[in-house]
Design a protein around this motif. Structure first.
Motif, PDB file in Angstrom:
ATOM      1  N   ASP A 112       0.990  -1.129   0.117  1.00 13.99           N
ATOM      2  CA  ASP A 112      -0.087  -0.100  -0.012  1.00 13.99           C
ATOM      3  C   ASP A 112       1.059   1.219  -0.104  1.00 13.99           C
ATOM      4  OD1 ASP A 112       1.080  -0.045   2.433  1.00 13.99           O
ATOM      5  OD2 ASP A 112      -0.926  -0.201   3.572  1.00 13.99           O
ATOM      6  N   LEU A 116      -2.289  -3.352  -5.192  1.00 20.77           N
ATOM      7  CA  LEU A 116      -2.074  -2.083  -4.220  1.00 20.77           C
ATOM      8  C   LEU A 116      -3.534  -2.179  -3.371  1.00 20.77           C
ATOM      9  CD1 LEU A 116      -0.350   0.461  -3.617  1.00 20.77           C
ATOM     10  CD2 LEU A 116      -1.885   1.588  -5.336  1.00 20.77           C
ATOM     11  N   GLY A 128       0.337   5.681  -2.965  1.00 22.45           N
ATOM     12  CA  GLY A 128      -0.824   4.987  -3.054  1.00 22.45           C
ATOM     13  C   GLY A 128      -2.035   5.537  -3.895  1.00 22.45           C
TER      14      GLY A 128
END
Length: 288
Positions: free
Chosen positions: A34, A73, A243
């Motif tokens: 992340d 992600l 992110g």
């Protein structure tokens, strides 16, 4: 590195794909892939060191038979998209070459895994495909003043499928968002490939097939606004955070650019797509 997340939707665990093609479990080393990880140079260094270890020190292998690959992600902040960003795509749709990037947003909850089912929205007659290079941001970026600074803010890249419903997008009034934010409309992955493994993001081939027939075959060299320019431009209007994801547009070959009757997607269709070095996706389309 090729970072990814595996497991059931909502319960993915972090992993990496080593140089031998073996999936390795990262869950004892980091909690997730992340923005927090991408912004932490020390944590990334530990991951790199662990990835290089061999023998008894090697990361535990994951049996990949039947394991689901999720989005690479987690906890995505925002998805910023660039429209009409390939010369050939603008030409096929009859649009003028934009003088500045066309910007729209997709909600993070549109993201699914690279091989997850994609849902054709209720009432849809013009669901379309778009293979795209996704940029993943790794450091906070605001008011960047050079292409070098822009590229330094990039953690890595991934394959994105910017699924679009053209009637919702263009014919229903308002902004493009209605045709871009339908459920499951942003398959992402399989991997987040770190920027050091992509020496030139303007030299990547992109391809997409529908039911086995090649429909898109482009190259990021044809982008109107390249990766560095897009990141630098966006940083003048919004802060980009670790992110965040940027979908950078699609090359020619979409259904909207074809002669009538345009071959829009229906339930039962299978779409496969890939970008050089970034992996491959496969989705079956079903009715919502």
């Amino acid at each position: 590195m090729k970072l990814l997340r595996v497991g059931p939707a909502g319960a993915e665990r972090p992993a990496l794909l080593d140089q031998n093609g073996t999936l390795r479990d990262l869950s004892a080393l980091v909690p997730d892939i992340d923005g927090a990880l991408l912004a932490d140079e020390a944590a990334l260094a530990r991951v790199r060191a662990a990835a290089a270890a061999e023998g008894d020190d090697a990361l535990p292998a994951i049996e990949d038979g039947g394991v689901r690959i999720g989005p690479p992600l987690g906890r995505i902040g925002k998805i910023v998209c660039i429209g009409l960003n390939y010369h050939d795509h603008a030409t096929e749709t009859g649009a003028s070459i934009p003088e500045e990037p066309i910007v729209f947003m997709k909600a993070p909850d549109t993201v699914v895994g690279p091989d997850d089912t994609v849902l054709v929205p209720r009432g849809s007659v013009k669901t379309d495909w778009e293979v795209e290079l996704a940029i993943v941001i790794g450091r906070t970026a605001r008011y960047l003043d050079s292409d070098e600074a822009a590229l330094a803010a990039v953690a890595g890249y991934a394959v994105a499928h910017d699924v679009s419903e053209r009637a919702f997008q263009i014919e229903r009034g308002g902004q493009w968002d209605k045709g871009k934010n339908c459920e499951t409309f942003n398959p992402l992955g399989p991997w987040l490939v770190t920027a050091d493994e992509v020496p030139d993001p303007q030299a990547l081939g992109l391809r997409l097939w529908v039911n086995g027939e090649l429909q898109q075959n482009g190259n990021t060299a044809d982008q109107i606004f390249g990766v560095a320019q897009v990141v630098r431009y966006l940083s003048q209007f919004m802060t980009l955070y670790p992110g965040d994801v940027i979908n950078t547009g699609t090359p020619a070959g979409v259904a909207m650019g074809r002669p009538e009757p345009k071959p829009y997607l229906r339930a039962g269709d299978v779409v496969e797509l890939e970008i050089d070095g970034l992996g491959r996706q496969r989705q079956e389309f079903k009715d919502a």
